[in-house]
Scaffold this motif. Structure first.
Motif: not given
Length: 238
Positions: A222-236
């Motif tokens: 998937v593709v995301m922007n720089e402001n989504q990275l930490e949120e994404f990995f905090s969820q997984i």
């Protein structure tokens, strides 16, 4: 026998520089794709100042316009070993890192970047803050997009025969790695462009369960922007 000596006079010609309007049109042609300048008025303003400093010399206009065109297809990252600047900033055409997350517990996600001058590895929070710097004000054309691919899928699917490291005549632009070119599990020889050709239109709008599922199952993730990275990995990491 005598000798005949002739006198030769050299004539110099003064060539007028191109007028400002002609220089600006040449600059736009070299620096932008067709109609792209309409979408980037801020760069046109900067380009106008560059053109004024070229003094009407077409070669200078063409060279600087071409440099601007190539640089806009790169992304800035800080604390990189290849940089010659004190802050370690450099423009990459693409960059790959490994982000490790551990199931359960409070351990932070770790970033393994072989080109970084930060501690190896660094926490994701530190890496985002120091290397990506989302708070740094960039022109929109330099905004970073990130393709997140699950490591086992990436290792099976990615392929590179290093053609991107050669010039148009087939010579190496830089010394290639010592290890063999990477061949995918299905014998694909080169698919690098499939991974690095991304843009704002590819960015996922919501970070949630569906996105996590896509990372776990899709070849190109998937593709995301720089402001989504930490949120994404905090969820997984939960």
């Amino acid at each position: 026998m005598g000798t005949l000596k002739g006198a030769y006079a050299s004539t110099g010609y003064h060539l007028e520089g191109l007028p400002y309007e002609g220089c600006l049109l040449l600059f736009i042609k070299c620096a932008f794709k067709e109609q792209e300048e309409v979408k980037l008025p801020n760069l046109i303003k900067i380009g106008g100042e560059i053109v004024r400093k070229c003094g009407g010399v077409p070669l200078a206009v063409k060279t600087l316009g071409s440099l601007l065109y190539s640089s806009r297809h790169k992304i800035p990252l800080w604390h990189q070993k290849a940089s010659r600047r004190a802050d370690g900033v450099i423009l990459w055409d693409y960059h790959a890192v490994c982000i490790q997350r551990k199931r359960g517990g409070d351990s932070p996600c770790l970033v393994w970047d072989l080109d970084s001058s930060l501690p190896f590895p660094s926490s994701l929070a530190s890496y985002v803050s120091e290397t990506i710097r989302p708070s740094f004000q960039l022109f929109s054309e330099y905004r970073r997009c990130f393709r997140i691919v699950h490591a086992p899928i990436f290792l099976r699917s990615f392929a590179s025969d290093r053609r991107h490291m050669k010039d148009p005549t087939g010579n190496w632009i830089a010394e290639p790695p010592s290890y063999e070119p990477i061949v995918a599990e299905d014998k694909t020889m080169h698919n690098l462009n499939e991974y690095i050709e991304i843009g704002a239109k590819n960015i996922s709008t919501n970070v949630g369960a569906e996105l996590i599922n896509d990372v776990s199952n899709k070849k190109l993730g998937v593709v995301m922007n720089e402001n989504q990275l930490e949120e994404f990995f905090s969820q997984i990491s939960r």
